[in-house]
Design a protein around this motif. Structure first.
Motif, PDB file in Angstrom:
ATOM      1  N   CYS A   1       6.059   2.331   9.526  1.00 30.51           N
ATOM      2  CA  CYS A   1       4.592   3.150   8.965  1.00 30.51           C
ATOM      3  C   CYS A   1       4.208   1.908   7.845  1.00 30.51           C
ATOM      4  N   SER A   2       5.019   1.132   7.184  1.00 37.63           N
ATOM      5  CA  SER A   2       4.729   0.079   6.305  1.00 37.63           C
ATOM      6  C   SER A   2       4.769  -1.299   6.795  1.00 37.63           C
ATOM      7  N   SER A   3       4.549  -1.516   8.126  1.00 36.08           N
ATOM      8  CA  SER A   3       4.755  -2.687   8.948  1.00 36.08           C
ATOM      9  C   SER A   3       3.566  -3.645   9.109  1.00 36.08           C
ATOM     10  N   LEU A   4       2.364  -3.147   8.504  1.00 37.94           N
ATOM     11  CA  LEU A   4       1.031  -3.919   8.764  1.00 37.94           C
ATOM     12  C   LEU A   4       1.273  -5.021   7.848  1.00 37.94           C
ATOM     13  N   SER A   5       1.084  -6.329   8.246  1.00 35.97           N
ATOM     14  CA  SER A   5       0.810  -7.311   7.634  1.00 35.97           C
ATOM     15  C   SER A   5      -0.530  -7.569   6.882  1.00 35.97           C
ATOM     16  N   SER A   6      -0.262  -7.837   5.617  1.00 35.75           N
ATOM     17  CA  SER A   6      -1.454  -8.065   4.719  1.00 35.75           C
ATOM     18  C   SER A   6      -2.833  -8.890   5.319  1.00 35.75           C
TER      19      SER A   6
ATOM     20  N   SER B   1       0.776  -1.085   0.090  1.00 35.43           N
ATOM     21  CA  SER B   1       0.154  -0.143  -0.026  1.00 35.43           C
ATOM     22  C   SER B   1       0.862   1.339   0.053  1.00 35.43           C
ATOM     23  N   LEU B   2       1.937   1.119   0.811  1.00 27.18           N
ATOM     24  CA  LEU B   2       2.926   2.394   0.770  1.00 27.18           C
ATOM     25  C   LEU B   2       3.455   2.804  -0.356  1.00 27.18           C
ATOM     26  N   ILE B   3       3.941   1.328  -1.193  1.00 28.56           N
ATOM     27  CA  ILE B   3       4.403   1.676  -2.506  1.00 28.56           C
ATOM     28  C   ILE B   3       3.429   2.298  -3.443  1.00 28.56           C
ATOM     29  N   ARG B   4       2.333   1.847  -3.403  1.00 25.34           N
ATOM     30  CA  ARG B   4       1.352   2.425  -4.336  1.00 25.34           C
ATOM     31  C   ARG B   4       0.955   3.939  -4.153  1.00 25.34           C
ATOM     32  N   LYS B   5       1.259   4.248  -2.803  1.00 29.07           N
ATOM     33  CA  LYS B   5       1.192   5.931  -2.609  1.00 29.07           C
ATOM     34  C   LYS B   5       2.228   6.528  -3.198  1.00 29.07           C
ATOM     35  N   PHE B   6       3.736   5.992  -2.973  1.00 29.89           N
ATOM     36  CA  PHE B   6       4.835   6.580  -3.238  1.00 29.89           C
ATOM     37  C   PHE B   6       4.648   6.614  -4.951  1.00 29.89           C
ATOM     38  N   THR B   7       4.414   5.651  -5.349  1.00 32.97           N
ATOM     39  CA  THR B   7       3.792   5.654  -7.202  1.00 32.97           C
ATOM     40  C   THR B   7       3.154   6.412  -7.629  1.00 32.97           C
ATOM     41  N   ARG B   8       1.965   6.848  -6.829  1.00 30.57           N
ATOM     42  CA  ARG B   8       0.899   8.001  -7.144  1.00 30.57           C
ATOM     43  C   ARG B   8       1.852   9.332  -7.180  1.00 30.57           C
ATOM     44  N   ASP B   9       2.760   9.533  -5.869  1.00 30.73           N
ATOM     45  CA  ASP B   9       3.611  10.504  -5.691  1.00 30.73           C
ATOM     46  C   ASP B   9       4.685  10.833  -7.102  1.00 30.73           C
ATOM     47  N   LEU B  10       5.072   9.536  -7.336  1.00 29.87           N
ATOM     48  CA  LEU B  10       6.231   9.946  -8.447  1.00 29.87           C
ATOM     49  C   LEU B  10       5.824  10.072  -9.729  1.00 29.87           C
ATOM     50  N   ILE B  11       4.467   9.557 -10.158  1.00 32.02           N
ATOM     51  CA  ILE B  11       4.094   9.994 -11.428  1.00 32.02           C
ATOM     52  C   ILE B  11       3.205  11.260 -11.447  1.00 32.02           C
ATOM     53  N   GLY B  12       3.013  11.994 -10.438  1.00 30.52           N
ATOM     54  CA  GLY B  12       2.280  13.254 -10.478  1.00 30.52           C
ATOM     55  C   GLY B  12       0.913  13.185  -9.955  1.00 30.52           C
ATOM     56  N   LEU B  13       0.419  12.225  -9.640  1.00 27.99           N
ATOM     57  CA  LEU B  13      -0.975  11.899  -9.380  1.00 27.99           C
ATOM     58  C   LEU B  13      -1.485  12.542  -8.122  1.00 27.99           C
ATOM     59  N   THR B  14      -0.239  12.581  -6.984  1.00 29.07           N
ATOM     60  CA  THR B  14      -0.710  13.194  -5.759  1.00 29.07           C
ATOM     61  C   THR B  14      -0.410  14.899  -6.165  1.00 29.07           C
ATOM     62  N   GLY B  15       0.295  15.212  -6.752  1.00 26.34           N
ATOM     63  CA  GLY B  15       0.459  16.740  -7.179  1.00 26.34           C
ATOM     64  C   GLY B  15      -0.693  17.307  -7.715  1.00 26.34           C
ATOM     65  N   LEU B  16      -1.076  16.552  -8.723  1.00 27.59           N
ATOM     66  CA  LEU B  16      -2.141  16.821  -9.506  1.00 27.59           C
ATOM     67  C   LEU B  16      -3.631  16.937  -8.562  1.00 27.59           C
ATOM     68  N   LYS B  17      -3.697  16.110  -7.802  1.00 32.67           N
ATOM     69  CA  LYS B  17      -4.660  16.276  -6.692  1.00 32.67           C
ATOM     70  C   LYS B  17      -4.561  17.435  -5.783  1.00 32.67           C
ATOM     71  N   PHE B  18      -3.360  17.608  -5.348  1.00 31.77           N
ATOM     72  CA  PHE B  18      -3.035  18.776  -4.788  1.00 31.77           C
ATOM     73  C   PHE B  18      -3.254  20.164  -5.359  1.00 31.77           C
ATOM     74  N   PHE B  19      -3.071  20.438  -6.664  1.00 35.67           N
ATOM     75  CA  PHE B  19      -3.038  21.286  -7.340  1.00 35.67           C
ATOM     76  C   PHE B  19      -4.811  21.635  -7.499  1.00 35.67           C
ATOM     77  N   ILE B  20      -5.530  20.629  -7.714  1.00 35.47           N
ATOM     78  CA  ILE B  20      -6.933  20.698  -7.831  1.00 35.47           C
ATOM     79  C   ILE B  20      -7.613  21.179  -6.516  1.00 35.47           C
ATOM     80  N   GLY B  21      -7.109  20.496  -5.398  1.00 31.92           N
ATOM     81  CA  GLY B  21      -7.563  21.016  -3.889  1.00 31.92           C
ATOM     82  C   GLY B  21      -7.320  22.443  -3.839  1.00 31.92           C
ATOM     83  N   ARG B  22      -5.843  22.738  -3.905  1.00 27.37           N
ATOM     84  CA  ARG B  22      -5.825  24.382  -3.899  1.00 27.37           C
ATOM     85  C   ARG B  22      -6.621  24.962  -4.781  1.00 27.37           C
TER      86      ARG B  22
END
Length: 334
Positions: free
Chosen positions: A325-330, A148-169
């Motif tokens: 923060c990524s220690s939760l077992s699936s 799950s954390l890797i997916r979050k970092f991937t969204r950050d890395l490809i700019g989806l989080t940034g895009l969401k941030f711009f829309i929110g602002r």
């Protein structure tokens, strides 16, 4: 987790009046150095990228530009921490320097505002980990699984989080959403006519547009206006990654109790961390919560004093925090 009611630890439990007075001393010169040093690194990053494009072959230019974008992402976060210091009135002795000068030299460049941030952030300090802590949505869902954390970092890395941030602002500046660093809550503006959203956006956004236009014109005058695109990309990608890691380090995977020693974390930061996720001594977060009146440049000494006296724990590294923060077992995520 439920929030346990108990007495919060205070800095007066550890320091006498003379010591507290020393750590609360502020300096206009240190505040000026803070802002100057952040912009100096920004200027050096721009210069290095420009020189690389002018004089280096493409296979050297690409890594230099990518490294420059990472550095700029860290400086975006540094500008946010400068704003944070000003919001606490600890960057400068003078109120005008904190409220106006720091606002225009830091917060406005990153589409933010010292006054709005102060109102939001003081609620966090007074009610850390409470159900109405405005920052709680940032950290309460942790820990999560590694995938799950890797997916979050991937969204950050490809700019989806940034895009969401711009829309929110955009929606916050227009008045659709309440101003917040953590949640997208609808503002009580449903009765506004459509043109009021436009005027509200223009009123809120014009300072950010103005200072960034000035930055673009400076870069364009040197013949390197393309560097402004790197500035924007740094805000949309590495900045979002660094913000996520910094937020993990401060309060994630700790107890939901009022005691600062149990709900806040100080993190060890080497030179790489200070360039990226921990600028302007923001890693000394436990000491900051214990004594929010202490300027950033006094926090290391305060930490070492409290550590020497056995009042605070040895800090983990940022890598330790990410692992926690990524220690939760699936198998146990539900």
């Amino acid at each position: 987790m439920t929030r346990i009611q108990q007495k919060n630890t205070r800095i007066s439990d550890f320091l006498n009046r003379e010591e507290m007075a020393f750590f609360a001393q502020r300096s206009n010169w240190w505040g000026l150095w803070c802002i100057f040093s952040v912009w100096l690194v920004i200027a050096l990053a721009f210069t290095a990228m420009a020189l690389a494009v002018e004089y280096l072959p493409w296979y050297w230019t690409i890594p230099v530009v990518l490294a420059g974008m990472v550095v700029l992402g860290g400086r975006h976060l540094a500008l946010a921490i400068v704003m944070h210091e000003a919001a606490h009135h600890t960057l400068f002795k003078d109120r005008w320097m904190n409220d106006v000068f720091a606002n225009w030299t830091s917060a406005k460049f990153i589409w933010n505002d010292v006054h709005k941030f102060r109102a939001h952030h003081m609620v966090h300090h007074a009610n850390t980990t409470a159900s109405f802590d405005p920052d709680r949505p940032i950290y309460e869902a942790l820990p999560i699984t590694r995938k799950s954390l890797i997916r979050k970092f991937t969204r950050d890395l490809i700019g989806l989080t940034g895009l969401k941030f711009f829309i929110g602002r955009i929606l916050m500046s227009a008045g659709f959403l309440k101003w917040s660093d953590a949640i997208g809550e609808r503002a009580d503006t449903q009765d506004w006519p459509w043109h009021r959203y436009l005027t509200h956006f223009a009123k809120d956004f014009w300072p950010t547009f103005l200072v960034n236009l000035m930055l673009y014109l400076v870069l364009a005058t040197t013949g390197h206006g393309w560097l402004f695109l790197i500035w924007v990309l740094a805000y949309a990608i590495p900045f979002t990654i660094f913000v996520r890691i910094r937020a993990m380090a401060e309060h994630a995977c700790l107890e939901l109790v009022p005691d600062t020693l149990r709900n806040t974390r100080t993190t060890s930061a080497g030179w790489l961390a200070r360039m990226t996720v921990a600028p302007v001594r923001v890693n000394y977060h436990m000491e900051h919560h214990l004594m929010a009146s202490a300027p950033y440049y006094r926090l290391p000494k305060l930490h070492h004093l409290l550590l020497q006296r056995g009042h605070v724990p040895q800090p983990p590294t940022y890598l330790d925090v990410v692992r926690t923060c990524s220690s939760l077992s699936s198998q146990n995520k539900f």
